[in-house]
Design an enzyme around this catalytic site. Sequence first.
Site, PDB file in Angstrom:
ATOM      1  CG  ASP A   1      -5.315   4.256  -3.320  1.00 17.25           C
ATOM      2  OD1 ASP A   1      -4.623   4.507  -4.326  1.00 17.25           O
ATOM      3  OD2 ASP A   1      -4.973   5.168  -2.318  1.00 17.25           O
TER       4      ASP A   1
ATOM      5  CG  ASP B   1      -3.518   1.372  -7.935  1.00 13.77           C
ATOM      6  OD1 ASP B   1      -3.227   0.469  -9.118  1.00 13.77           O
ATOM      7  OD2 ASP B   1      -3.290   2.583  -7.735  1.00 13.77           O
TER       8      ASP B   1
ATOM      9  CD  GLU C   1      -2.611   1.937  -1.874  1.00 21.02           C
ATOM     10  OE1 GLU C   1      -2.393   1.619  -0.633  1.00 21.02           O
ATOM     11  OE2 GLU C   1      -2.247   3.002  -2.422  1.00 21.02           O
TER      12      GLU C   1
END
Length: 614
Positions: free
Chosen positions: A364, A329, A332
């Site tokens: 994530d 993601d 991140e």
Amino acid sequence: MPNSEPVRLGRKRPLPSCPNPLFLKWLTELRDEAKEKGLKTQYTYQKAINSLNKYPLPLRNAKEAKILQNFGDGICKILDEKLQRHYRENGEAPIQSLTSRAPPPGGADNNSSAPSKKTNATEEPTKPKRGGGRKKNREYVPQQRSGGYAVLLTLFRESQIPGGKGYMFKMELQSEAQLLCDKSFTVPDLGSKYTAWSSVSTLIQKNLVIKSHNPARYSLTEEGLSLAARLQSVEQGTRVASEFHSEEAEEEEAVGEAVVDLTVSDEDDDEKEEGRTDPTERLTCATKTGSGVEERSPAGKSQASQAASKKLNGGCLQPGTYEIILCVDFIETTGGSHHCKQELVKELQRNGVNFDVRKLSVGDFLWVAREKLVPVPGQLRAPVGRELVLDYIIERKRMDDLCGSIIDGRFREQKFRIKRCGLRRPIYLVEEHGKAASHLSLPEATLQQAIVNTQVVDGFFVKRVQDVRESAAYLTVMTRYLTKLYQNKTLICRSRELEGDAEAEKGEGGTPFCSLMSFAEFNHGAMKNKCQTVREVFARQLMQISGLSGDKAAAILEHYSTPQSLMTTYEQCASEAEKEKLLSTIRYGKLKRNVGPVLSRTVYQLYCTEGALS
């Protein structure tokens, strides 16, 4: 009494001809063009036509038309451009003397008089409303290879499957119908906002397709079934004719050849076989042996394999034709502690992990199987392969982030969305960072209890690491493990609404297969701010109550799907005590525990107390 002459109705004197026939002709063409495209500017052009017909004096150019009503700068500019083009092609001839050159907009011949021209120009848009034209009575038949054509044929073929469900979901229908349509069902053409899926609204208006339930289910009506059957017969006739000609050409080329190279014509034979066989009768994807010769599925194939192969939405990915990629993601890698996030990317690069940074609607990290495609020579952009999401998704939390998410309510909401995203292997990656948890707003014991509840109650696999470097190491190991796990499996694309294969089954020749969602469908279905149903909003309301988890909310929704159904049941209760205990005996979770009287009373007070809660 002498016989009186019959009374003549209508005008005694014909209307004068329009002194500006070229302007009238161009405005009529603009109006008709806008009408064909469904643009609202057709009404603006019609108002300008009405004003021009009322003006009795000739106009030398479009600037003089600004004195007329409904003639703005845009229309005048268009007319000026057309006038200059007319002068370049025909010379400086007076435009008022070209009445005979202006064809009547209503479709009459060129010898019709000017009054009929005016009538046609002003009344044509209202003809469909009066129901006098032949277009209203003409049957709607979609053009071949159009969106409506593909949808009707796909739903018809689904209805012909013995024991089939008789309907299709949106993503399933789009993927199957794309094979029969030249236009994309998901991406609009350049300069347009419409896709092939836009034609479904027309099919529903024409009473050819029915849309029902939530998620939406699409099926054919009786009229749609009849029309689709005729389209199918035409499609089969066209296919047979094209195959006949292609077979004749192949026979002529094969004359005098004693040896045939099977590997050369493998793709052509595969395409011809797909053309001869109805898609509803194809049981599995064709598999290839090491020599490249195609092998067909045996007749005594298991029903599980047949059912799985009928879920082929856009085909399948054979072993060796795809690669496993880690999706990160973009949150991140940007914002917040920039140094730590860039350290994660550098560690993944140092470990040689094949990863891609993109926007994920939930989680994530996750992994996709991306189809390998060779770039086309002479093409600017490389072709984009299909992407199927593996059943593993990771939510990464630092201890400070975990503390903040518990305080503001994101902790439960994120876990609830991950459990409903359709992936079966959720993982919670916790970075403890030594003694950093001792300086947070919540006690360390509370944070540790939340982590244990995530594993025991919610069913997540919890992985504890110390820092970003260990997180990158875990992602590296997982990527290599999944690459080995899926390297010999045939991947089948399925719709999110359909039940997938929880475990890989054996296909042809002992090759295991598993069904996965496409990445586009997964990411769209997991969007946080997408259009929500009443049931989903009700679930979010319930989860705002302290102590009411996602499992408890789901159990309540099984009995009362909307606030109205709950309020109706409250009104039917005989006493206040019965209302307060209405939800107390509802069982939730794997252990089938009761919701309890405390939460039941809280929900009752929330929805039935007038004024502010004390």
